[in-house]
Design a protein around this motif. Structure first.
Motif, PDB file in Angstrom:
ATOM      1  N   ARG A   1       0.864  -1.184   0.000  1.00 34.82           N
ATOM      2  CA  ARG A   1       0.000   0.000   0.000  1.00 34.82           C
ATOM      3  C   ARG A   1       0.905   1.240   0.000  1.00 34.82           C
ATOM      4  NH1 ARG A   1      -5.148  -1.575   0.950  1.00 34.82           N
ATOM      5  NH2 ARG A   1      -5.430  -3.650   1.879  1.00 34.82           N
TER       6      ARG A   1
ATOM      7  N   GLN B   1      -0.577   4.664   1.478  1.00 34.51           N
ATOM      8  CA  GLN B   1      -0.690   4.629   2.942  1.00 34.51           C
ATOM      9  C   GLN B   1       0.670   4.693   3.591  1.00 34.51           C
ATOM     10  OE1 GLN B   1      -2.959   1.328   4.363  1.00 34.51           O
ATOM     11  NE2 GLN B   1      -2.472   1.690   6.514  1.00 34.51           N
TER      12      GLN B   1
ATOM     13  N   GLN C   1      -3.220  10.771   1.477  1.00 34.95           N
ATOM     14  CA  GLN C   1      -4.641  10.464   1.396  1.00 34.95           C
ATOM     15  C   GLN C   1      -4.960   9.916   0.003  1.00 34.95           C
ATOM     16  OE1 GLN C   1      -6.685  10.640   3.949  1.00 34.95           O
ATOM     17  NE2 GLN C   1      -5.120  11.503   5.326  1.00 34.95           N
ATOM     18  N   ILE C   2      -5.954   9.044  -0.026  1.00 35.57           N
ATOM     19  CA  ILE C   2      -6.336   8.440  -1.323  1.00 35.57           C
ATOM     20  C   ILE C   2      -6.788   9.533  -2.298  1.00 35.57           C
ATOM     21  CG2 ILE C   2      -7.860   6.779  -2.439  1.00 35.57           C
ATOM     22  CD1 ILE C   2      -5.736   5.551  -0.626  1.00 35.57           C
TER      23      ILE C   2
ATOM     24  N   ASN D   1      -6.680   3.373  -5.414  1.00 34.06           N
ATOM     25  CA  ASN D   1      -6.515   2.982  -4.007  1.00 34.06           C
ATOM     26  C   ASN D   1      -5.084   3.070  -3.522  1.00 34.06           C
ATOM     27  OD1 ASN D   1      -5.360   0.808  -5.319  1.00 34.06           O
ATOM     28  ND2 ASN D   1      -7.164  -0.519  -5.037  1.00 34.06           N
ATOM     29  N   GLY D   2      -4.128   3.466  -4.405  1.00 36.02           N
ATOM     30  CA  GLY D   2      -2.758   3.642  -3.984  1.00 36.02           C
ATOM     31  C   GLY D   2      -2.023   2.341  -3.715  1.00 36.02           C
TER      32      GLY D   2
END
Length: 942
Positions: free
Chosen positions: A47, A50, A55-56, A81-82
């Motif tokens: 991720r 994160q 922030q997304i 969604n990163g």
């Protein structure tokens, strides 16, 4: 044993160095992920958003993107969604064939603001490769004379996997004669030797067939097998032996061909040809090594024959045999490790990753202009790179994260001075000698509206001739703006003002685009000689900037007005009249023509001259002064009247003139001025100048202020008097003769002798008594009797006619005071009557006063010798000075004056107003005394 111990210590050191290298790579990474090789597309890696603290919702706004060091696209980031995921299948063996730890270096670049994050994705090896032998069958020839413990090197298997998935163990099929000895030097370097544990006997077993199995450490384990065919022969008993079983040397990369790497030495205990040794690479040596190095068979010297490159390969492992020259040759074995030493042979590589141009000229200090990626293939100090830029630019370069530098703003920027900078970035490594690379970056400076429009001068003067046509071009104002594009687009306007109450916009206008000023009306120098206006220039920037220019406009005079005489009335031909005596002599000033011109300068310079004058006239006129003087005495032949035409001319370019007529009358001394002359003077007197009008207005204003002040003062005195009377209403005073006091009147009255202060004053409010005069007189008598202690009555012959009663009744009801004055000899009241010639009325008739300035409340009635019918009543000597007339708000004050010089003494009673001041009383007293002393007959006029 010593050799084995040294061999084992070196292997431990190599392992420690290997793990330290691995730990260093991990520490240098900002983020580190691991993913197995052969992972399918879309496999989750990490991720990334994160872990970076984003922030997304910021992923797309900040333009997150991923860059691979080698330009591959094995990984991608899901911008929704990163998440970092596998983009295509990775084969670790193809990607990293020479290294044990395979890492894909990624750069996560985020704009707005610019951030760079280093991510290492380690490709985990999976056990997807079997161990492989170079051949399915290996043939060996071993003499039966070989001693126990003799070792015979074997070619090991090769496994493309690394770590635990690589070959970890070898096994040999069961044999009473041979065993397997495996020695591990490095993770990839293993030595496999066949050890003779029992003497061979060719006659018993000429050939030994064994199976060699290689296992890797994966789960499940994979293996490979090879057949060993060992032929027992009767050969030499001693094999050559090397000084060391394991050699390690270092070699600089890019060593020249022919460079000696090392020299090997082996010995053989045999004699003769069996002791002769030659050197050769073992069969297990790869062709790549054979192309890089060569060995001299007779000397054992190893030389460089290829191009050594540290960046291509860092270490070489070479198996070398020393073979004797026996019928059955015997060989000794050793292993040579060649470590390639890096030299600074690669210049840094400089790449501009992000360039934010143009840069606003108001950019704050520290604003990022560009992000530069620097990479050097060398290692150690040779791979450390520093960046620098010239010092004469308002920028500086700083190191951010590994291998990245930022070019930031380090000083003020001004596009108007320098609009573009050529920044030369030099990347230099720390090698010796140092290598560098230079890249030129053009940084454009964008304009900001930081310069207002500027006029060359703060004020300018313009001259315009009067009577100009409306709409004519007057002047062109020009402002300059150092900015460009929209910030330099200038518009002009006139700031609102007024001239004598008239808006400036009624006089002039300006073209907002080109600054041309136009006259909206025809100017008149005689009305407005000059005026000024403020012109504003404003640019189209955000926010807009402006500046002002003061424009002074002077109206030049044009000769458009003819001279005229000041005393002229109406017509174009003025007429003046002068009268002079005939007796005047030459040089006498007859008159002076006063003329003016509404123009100015030369246009108003007036000259005077006669128009067609008669011959031999006795007059001459001053050309510049307009003075008319006599140049000769008058003669009898001269007429009594001269009518002269005088031309008044100015000095303009186009001369304008007017004509005035002067009539000169010759009269004898003492004669009156003719009617025409008188009328002319009256008219001159009737012409009011502006100063007279202002004087009249000032007088009227002062008079109005005085009148208002007088009215206000009168009202204040009236209020004061009313307030005092109201205060007296609240109190009761002396009892009346009847034994009671009443409070019925609104005023108090004071009766005193004129000319001196009274001895006694009484304040009376009207009691409820009969209002007839007889009752009043009787009450007076009773009051005087009571006050004196002896009752006295007035003389019985003191009678009053009906007119006297009416007069007294009116006198006591009008606001005023009655004053009884006179000596004790006689009572006589003298006031002005209708005429001094009028005979005295009979029986004490009372005549009212007549004439302007006479008190209408005063009456005259006389008693004395002149009227025998009415004897004069005598006032008793003890009569009170002050007495009250009942039924009226009056107090009669009787004062005895000193005897007069007249033989005829009289007493008189006066009824007067209350408002007479003390000052007036004193004045009247003085006048009366003077009159009595000088002219007794005038007493009746007082």
């Amino acid at each position: 044993m010593l050799l084995e111990h040294m061999y084992f210590s070196k292997r431990i050191r190599l392992v420690i160095v290997f793990f330290i290298q691995m730990a260093t790579d991990l520490v240098l990474s900002q983020l580190h992920y691991m993913v197995p090789e052969e992972s399918k597309h879309g496999t989750f890696v990490g991720r990334i958003a994160q872990d970076l603290g984003m922030q997304i919702s910021d992923i797309n706004d900040r333009r997150l993107r991923i860059v691979s060091k080698d330009g591959t696209d094995y990984f991608q980031v899901n911008l929704q969604n990163g998440i970092l995921f596998v983009n295509k299948i990775i084969n670790r063996e193809e990607l990293c064939p020479e290294t044990s730890i395979c890492t894909v270096q990624l750069e996560i670049i985020v704009d707005k603001p610019v951030q760079i994050h280093h991510v290492d994705v380690e490709i985990e090896d999976i056990n997807d490769n079997y161990p492989v032998f170079s051949s399915n069958e290996f043939k060996l020839i071993i003499a039966e004379s070989r001693l126990l413990g003799s070792r015979f090197p074997l070619e090991g298997a090769v496994d493309a996997d690394v770590g635990t998935n690589s070959i970890t163990n070898y096994e040999l099929s069961a044999s009473d004669y041979f065993s397997l000895d495996v020695q591990t030097y490095t993770q990839k370097s293993k030595s496999i030797q066949l050890v003779l544990k029992k003497s061979l006997d060719r006659e018993q077993i000429p050939v030994h067939n064994l199976t060699l199995i290689a296992y890797d450490g994966g789960k499940p384990k994979l293996s490979a097998t090879a057949q060993l065919l060992i032929t027992v022969e009767d050969v030499n008993d001693n094999a050559p032996v090397f000084d060391k079983s394991f050699y390690t040397v270092s070699l600089l990369e890019h060593a020249l061909k022919g460079t000696i790497v090392t020299k090997l030495n082996a010995t053989d205990l045999d004699k003769g040809e069996y002791g002769e040794i030659f050197y050769a690479f073992n069969k297990v040596v790869s062709q790549q090594v054979a192309n890089m190095f060569s060995i001299e068979p007779s000397t054992g010297i190893i030389r460089v024959i290829g191009e050594v490159d540290f960046e291509r390969r860092k270490i070489y492992e070479i198996e070398i045999d020393a073979i004797d020259n026996g019928h059955h040759p015997m060989a000794g074995h050793c292993k040579l490790i060649v470590n390639i030493v890096d030299v600074n042979d690669n210049a840094p590589e400089l790449t501009v990753t992000s360039l934010n141009v143009p840069v606003p000229e108001d950019a704050s200090l520290g604003s990022v202009v560009a992000v530069i990626s620097v990479y050097d293939k060398d290692s150690g100090s040779n791979g450390k790179v520093n960046c620098q830029i010239p010092r004469n630019v308002p920028f500086k370069i700083t190191s951010t994260v590994r291998e990245y530098f930022s070019l930031i703003v380090d000083g003020p920027l001004d596009r108007e001075i320098i609009s573009e900078y050529n920044v030369e970035i030099t990347a230099t490594d720390e090698g010796s000698p140092a290598l560098s690379v230079t890249k030129l970056i053009k940084v454009q400076i964008s304009d900001v509206n930081d310069n207002p429009p500027t006029f060359l001068q703060s004020s300018e003067s313009v001259s315009v001739k009067e009577n100009n046509p409306p709409g004519s071009h007057v002047y062109t104002v020009t402002a300059f703006d150092a900015d460009i594009n929209q910030n330099s687009f200038i518009t002009y306007s006139i700031i609102d003002s007024s001239i004598d109450g008239i808006p400036i916009s009624s006089y002039i206008s300006i073209n907002p685009e080109n600054g041309k000023v136009f006259a909206l009306m025809s100017f008149d120098h005689e009305q407005v000689s000059h005026f000024q206006c403020q012109i504003k220039s404003i640019d189209a920037g955000l926010p807009p900037l402006s500046s002002n220019l003061t424009l002074y406009i002077f109206v030049e005079d044009v000769n458009d007005n003819a001279p005229y005489v000041l005393t002229a009335f109406s017509s174009s031909e003025s007429r003046l009249t002068e009268m002079i005596p005939k007796s005047v002599r030459e040089g006498h000033l007859v008159t002076k023509i006063k003329a003016i011109d509404a123009d100015s300068g030369y246009n108003a310079w007036i000259s005077y001259e006669f128009v067609n004058p008669p011959q031999n006239i006795p007059f001459v006129i001053g050309r510049q002064t307009g003075e008319i003087t006599i140049i000769r005495p008058f003669m009898e032949s001269d007429g009594d009247e001269y009518r002269l035409s005088i031309e008044l001319k100015d000095h303009g370019d186009t001369i304008m003139s007017s004509v005035a007529t002067l009539v000169i009358l010759l009269v004898e001394s003492g004669h009156d001025l003719p009617v025409e002359r008188q009328t002319h003077h009256h008219r001159k007197d009737d012409d009011f100048s502006d100063a007279n009008i202002y004087l009249i207005m000032s007088i009227c204003l002062i008079s109005s202020v005085f009148l208002i002040t007088l009215i206000v003062y009168t009202l204040l005195k009236w209020q004061k008097c009313t307030r005092e009377i109201n205060e007296l209403k609240q109190h009761n005073f002396c009892p009346s003769i009847a034994g009671s006091w009443t409070y019925s009147q609104q005023r108090q009255y004071k009766v005193c002798l004129s000319g001196g202060p009274p001895k006694n004053d009484l304040i009376l409010f009207t009691p409820n008594f009969p209002q007839s005069m007889d009752d009043a007189i009787s009450n007076i008598g009773s009051l005087t009797s009571e006050s004196a202690g002896q009752p006295r009555h007035p003389h019985p012959d003191w009678r009053y006619s009906a007119s006297l009663r009416a007069a007294m009744q009116g006198a006591v009801h009008v606001e005023g005071a009655a004053i009884l004055r006179g000596p004790p000899v006689g009572l006589e009241q003298q006031w002005p009557t209708v005429s001094s010639a009028t005979p005295e009325p009979e029986g004490g008739e009372v005549s009212p006063p007549v004439g302007a300035g006479v008190n209408c409340n005063s009456w005259t009635f006389k008693y004395g010798p002149g009227n025998p019918k009415q004897p004069v009543p005598q006032i008793p000597p003890d009569f009170p000075e002050n007495f009250i007339i009942p039924g009226s708000p009056a107090i009669i004050s009787i004062r005895q004056d000193q005897p007069s010089t007249q033989s005829q003494k009289s007493n008189f009673i006066t009824f007067g107003k209350k408002e007479e001041t003390k000052k007036k009383k004193k004045k009247k007293k003085g006048n009366k005394n003077q009159d009595k002393g000088n002219n007794p007959a005038d007493n009746s006029d007082q």
